[in-house]
Design an enzyme around this catalytic site. Structure first.
Site, PDB file in Angstrom:
ATOM      1  N   GLU A   1     -12.048   5.352   4.263  1.00  0.00           N
ATOM      2  CA  GLU A   1     -11.703   6.162   5.434  1.00  0.00           C
ATOM      3  C   GLU A   1     -13.009   6.548   6.126  1.00  0.00           C
ATOM      4  O   GLU A   1     -13.528   7.648   5.965  1.00  0.00           O
ATOM      5  CB  GLU A   1     -10.856   7.359   5.000  1.00  0.00           C
ATOM      6  CG  GLU A   1      -9.547   6.882   4.375  1.00  0.00           C
ATOM      7  CD  GLU A   1      -8.746   7.951   3.664  1.00  0.00           C
ATOM      8  OE1 GLU A   1      -9.103   9.144   3.777  1.00  0.00           O
ATOM      9  OE2 GLU A   1      -7.758   7.597   2.984  1.00  0.00           O
TER      10      GLU A   1
ATOM     11  N   PHE B   1      -1.444   7.529  11.463  1.00  0.00           N
ATOM     12  CA  PHE B   1      -1.811   8.875  11.013  1.00  0.00           C
ATOM     13  C   PHE B   1      -3.105   9.375  11.660  1.00  0.00           C
ATOM     14  O   PHE B   1      -3.469  10.541  11.502  1.00  0.00           O
ATOM     15  CB  PHE B   1      -2.009   8.865   9.497  1.00  0.00           C
ATOM     16  CG  PHE B   1      -2.917   7.762   9.036  1.00  0.00           C
ATOM     17  CD1 PHE B   1      -4.279   7.799   9.288  1.00  0.00           C
ATOM     18  CD2 PHE B   1      -2.412   6.665   8.373  1.00  0.00           C
ATOM     19  CE1 PHE B   1      -5.121   6.776   8.894  1.00  0.00           C
ATOM     20  CE2 PHE B   1      -3.247   5.631   7.966  1.00  0.00           C
ATOM     21  CZ  PHE B   1      -4.607   5.685   8.230  1.00  0.00           C
TER      22      PHE B   1
ATOM     23  N   ASN C   1       1.129  11.784   4.804  1.00  0.00           N
ATOM     24  CA  ASN C   1       0.571  11.065   5.956  1.00  0.00           C
ATOM     25  C   ASN C   1       1.304  11.534   7.197  1.00  0.00           C
ATOM     26  O   ASN C   1       2.520  11.422   7.290  1.00  0.00           O
ATOM     27  CB  ASN C   1       0.797   9.560   5.789  1.00  0.00           C
ATOM     28  CG  ASN C   1      -0.462   8.823   5.372  1.00  0.00           C
ATOM     29  OD1 ASN C   1      -0.438   7.613   5.276  1.00  0.00           O
ATOM     30  ND2 ASN C   1      -1.552   9.511   5.140  1.00  0.00           N
TER      31      ASN C   1
ATOM     32  N   TYR D   1     -17.991  32.787  43.988  1.00  0.00           N
ATOM     33  CA  TYR D   1     -17.207  31.647  43.510  1.00  0.00           C
ATOM     34  C   TYR D   1     -16.065  32.051  42.572  1.00  0.00           C
ATOM     35  O   TYR D   1     -15.013  31.404  42.543  1.00  0.00           O
ATOM     36  CB  TYR D   1     -18.105  30.664  42.753  1.00  0.00           C
ATOM     37  CG  TYR D   1     -19.052  29.862  43.602  1.00  0.00           C
ATOM     38  CD1 TYR D   1     -19.091  30.000  44.993  1.00  0.00           C
ATOM     39  CD2 TYR D   1     -19.928  28.955  43.008  1.00  0.00           C
ATOM     40  CE1 TYR D   1     -19.974  29.258  45.756  1.00  0.00           C
ATOM     41  CE2 TYR D   1     -20.809  28.202  43.763  1.00  0.00           C
ATOM     42  CZ  TYR D   1     -20.831  28.363  45.138  1.00  0.00           C
ATOM     43  OH  TYR D   1     -21.710  27.618  45.884  1.00  0.00           O
TER      44      TYR D   1
ATOM     45  N   ARG E   1     -13.415  32.927  45.077  1.00  0.00           N
ATOM     46  CA  ARG E   1     -13.148  31.911  46.089  1.00  0.00           C
ATOM     47  C   ARG E   1     -12.698  30.583  45.476  1.00  0.00           C
ATOM     48  O   ARG E   1     -11.891  29.859  46.062  1.00  0.00           O
ATOM     49  CB  ARG E   1     -14.423  31.687  46.911  1.00  0.00           C
ATOM     50  CG  ARG E   1     -14.187  30.917  48.187  1.00  0.00           C
ATOM     51  CD  ARG E   1     -15.436  30.466  48.914  1.00  0.00           C
ATOM     52  NE  ARG E   1     -16.677  31.140  48.597  1.00  0.00           N
ATOM     53  CZ  ARG E   1     -17.871  30.593  48.795  1.00  0.00           C
ATOM     54  NH1 ARG E   1     -17.963  29.370  49.288  1.00  0.00           N
ATOM     55  NH2 ARG E   1     -18.968  31.254  48.487  1.00  0.00           N
TER      56      ARG E   1
ATOM     57  N   TYR F   1       0.822  -1.213   0.000  1.00  0.00           N
ATOM     58  CA  TYR F   1       0.000   0.000   0.000  1.00  0.00           C
ATOM     59  C   TYR F   1       0.858   1.266   0.000  1.00  0.00           C
ATOM     60  O   TYR F   1       1.782   1.426   0.799  1.00  0.00           O
ATOM     61  CB  TYR F   1      -0.942   0.051   1.207  1.00  0.00           C
ATOM     62  CG  TYR F   1      -1.662   1.386   1.277  1.00  0.00           C
ATOM     63  CD1 TYR F   1      -2.658   1.702   0.352  1.00  0.00           C
ATOM     64  CD2 TYR F   1      -1.292   2.364   2.195  1.00  0.00           C
ATOM     65  CE1 TYR F   1      -3.278   2.925   0.354  1.00  0.00           C
ATOM     66  CE2 TYR F   1      -1.910   3.596   2.216  1.00  0.00           C
ATOM     67  CZ  TYR F   1      -2.896   3.879   1.286  1.00  0.00           C
ATOM     68  OH  TYR F   1      -3.497   5.102   1.279  1.00  0.00           O
TER      69      TYR F   1
ATOM     70  N   HIS G   1      -3.378  16.318  -3.730  1.00  0.00           N
ATOM     71  CA  HIS G   1      -3.858  16.491  -2.360  1.00  0.00           C
ATOM     72  C   HIS G   1      -3.721  17.929  -1.856  1.00  0.00           C
ATOM     73  O   HIS G   1      -4.151  18.235  -0.742  1.00  0.00           O
ATOM     74  CB  HIS G   1      -3.116  15.543  -1.420  1.00  0.00           C
ATOM     75  CG  HIS G   1      -3.600  14.115  -1.507  1.00  0.00           C
ATOM     76  ND1 HIS G   1      -3.702  13.454  -2.702  1.00  0.00           N
ATOM     77  CD2 HIS G   1      -4.007  13.241  -0.549  1.00  0.00           C
ATOM     78  CE1 HIS G   1      -4.148  12.226  -2.487  1.00  0.00           C
ATOM     79  NE2 HIS G   1      -4.357  12.073  -1.200  1.00  0.00           N
TER      80      HIS G   1
END
Length: 500
Positions: A413, A329, A198, A280, A283, A56, A86
């Site tokens: 994915e 990844f 990646n 608060y 405090r 792959y 990409h």
């Protein structure tokens, strides 16, 4: 002094990152890193000469195209096509300080020798870093799995002589900068494009950058909150260590101790009080600020692990003759930590705004809106509106990104982290927190003026004196926008050594 940081297998910490940034250090590969990178590349080259089965990302397509085998003569073109296809980022440009961190963290990850990149490729990334050749990267486009594909594609384009970079304070085509330095474009070898794209360095760099500032803002929240306590004529008992030792959360103990130390020698805190308790927001500073400290500490541990990790896929183990496809990844650890960090920073802003509200409410012998002649003067009425608006936005931004997932790549994915979105909105939360704290300081310093002639501690008075040189007391109405800007600048310039 040696002004070079050597990339090696030694752990990289946030302290190291801060030192590299503050001292503007150059970086270089250690000898062991060079050996790691070269051994892995040599193994992969030899492997591809004899191995015909699909591996792959090395001799196959990507994502849902993983079953398409690519011939050996096209492996270089495959990797170049990957980077170009990409590069689909959009939106705002990533701040250059973060881009430089992305470069550093990508180099660190590739140096372990499990990614199969050429030594030349890593050294070119180092050239970019050392010469401030900073690729133009866009904030939108990453799903946080398979890593930060789109932003890291933009990071990698200049290796090919493509895309844009910032150089000498100008945005120029990467090809011009390569020509300027006499660099030839990198010819990517098998696996290299995938190794570059990646990875989690976009999320990691945002997280590291935010953490470096978050620790400072946590300290400033304690300090400014203490000044507000003094301005409100608050009580010291809630910071007694006995209370916190019987509920010993680390951040709570640290906060109470720090506030007590800030107050040492204060005339204001030691004067008799007519009220029994404080609200608060005063405090419970140890409990609230402390919980945020613990969240920051958790995020620090996550990111320390991540910046010392190999996060591309597949991973090459040349010693055992294995190339293993997995999922390092996936940004889920970072997405969760960034969401938690955003919530923690948002809460520091939320309680800060509440202290500001108390200070302007005309309580404890303070004039309404902390100004003489209220009515004629609106005083500090509207800065609280601004703080409330920003605090509200932070609450909206604190909706977790990590609980979302949108299927991509034809179902291959099918679960993603959305950690990149968690990163970019966490940065916005942090920037908002700084403005909220600046507004609280504007109000708290004004309130203390109404406690004169009593003084606070020597440390607080020194801090306030420095602040007053930038932002004068508000005696009558003026354009407070400028006071807020000056207050933000004052906090940005405040230097303190934070231990991680």
């Amino acid at each position: 002094m040696n002004n070079t940081h050597y990339i090696s297998t030694n752990l990289l910490t946030l302290d190291n990152l801060q030192e590299i940034i503050v001292q503007n250090k150059q970086i270089a590969l250690s000898e062991d890193a060079k050996v790691n990178i070269q051994k892995c590349r040599d193994y992969l080259d030899k492997k591809m000469q004899t191995h015909e089965k699909p591996i792959y990302g090395i001799n196959t397509g990507f994502g849902s195209l993983c079953n398409i085998k690519i011939s050996n003569e096209n492996l270089s073109q495959l990797q170049e096509n990957l980077v170009k296809s990409h590069a689909c980022g959009t939106g705002d440009e990533v701040p250059l300080a973060i881009v430089k961190l992305i470069l550093l963290l990508k180099i660190q990850s590739l140096s372990y020798g499990h990614s199969g990149v050429q030594l030349l490729t890593v050294e070119r990334l180092i050239d970019f870093y050392n010469n401030d050749v900073l690729p133009v990267i866009y904030a939108q486009g990453s799903l946080g799995a398979s890593g930060d594909l789109a932003p890291l594609a933009h990071l990698s384009l200049p290796l090919l002589g493509e895309g844009e970079v910032y150089f000498d304070n100008k945005k120029v085509n990467a090809s011009e900068v390569l020509s300027h330095f006499g660099w030839q474009p990198i010819v990517l070898q098998s696996k290299e494009g995938l190794a570059l794209l990646n990875g989690t360095q976009f999320m990691s760099a945002y997280g590291a950058y935010i953490l470096l500032k978050a620790c400072k803002f946590s300290y400033l929240a304690d300090l400014i909150g203490t000044i507000s306590l003094e301005g409100f004529d608050g009580r010291i008992e809630p910071f007694n260590e006995k209370i916190h030792l019987i509920r010993p959360h680390k951040g709570q103990i640290v906060t109470a101790k720090r506030i007590s130390e800030f107050l040492e020698g204060s005339q204001i805190i030691n004067q008799p009080k007519s009220h029994v308790q404080d609200p608060y927001s005063f405090r419970c500073m140890p409990q609230v600020h402390g919980a945020s400290k613990d969240a920051i500490d958790y995020a620090n541990r996550v990111f320390k692990t991540e910046i010392n990790s190999v996060t591309d896929n597949p991973n090459v183990f040349h010693e055992s003759d294995q190339i293993i496809s997995g999922g390092n990844f996936h940004g889920q650890p970072l997405a969760l930590a960034l969401d938690f960090l955003a919530i923690a920073l948002s809460e520091l802003g939320s309680i800060s705004e509440r202290r500001t509200y108390q200070l302007i409410s005309g309580l404890r012998n303070l004039p309404a809106f902390l100004v003489d002649n209220p009515g004629l003067n609106s005083g500090l009425m509207i800065p609280q509106y601004t703080a409330a608006s920003i605090a509200s936005q932070n609450k909206q931004l604190s909706t977790p990104a990590s609980v979302d997932s949108i299927v991509s790549s034809n179902g291959q994915e099918d679960h993603v982290s959305m950690g990149a979105n968690a990163a970019t909105k966490c940065l916005k939360v942090m920037e908002n927190l700084e403005r909220i704290l600046a507004i609280e300081l504007l109000n708290a310093s004004q309130a203390i003026a109404y406690r004169r002639p009593l003084e606070s501690s020597a440390f607080i008075e020194t801090f306030l004196k420095a602040y007053r040189e930038e932002v004068p007391l508000v005696k009558e109405d003026r354009i407070l926008h400028y006071d807020i800007l000056k207050s933000v600048s004052f906090l940005e310039s405040f230097q303190i050594k934070i231990e991680f």
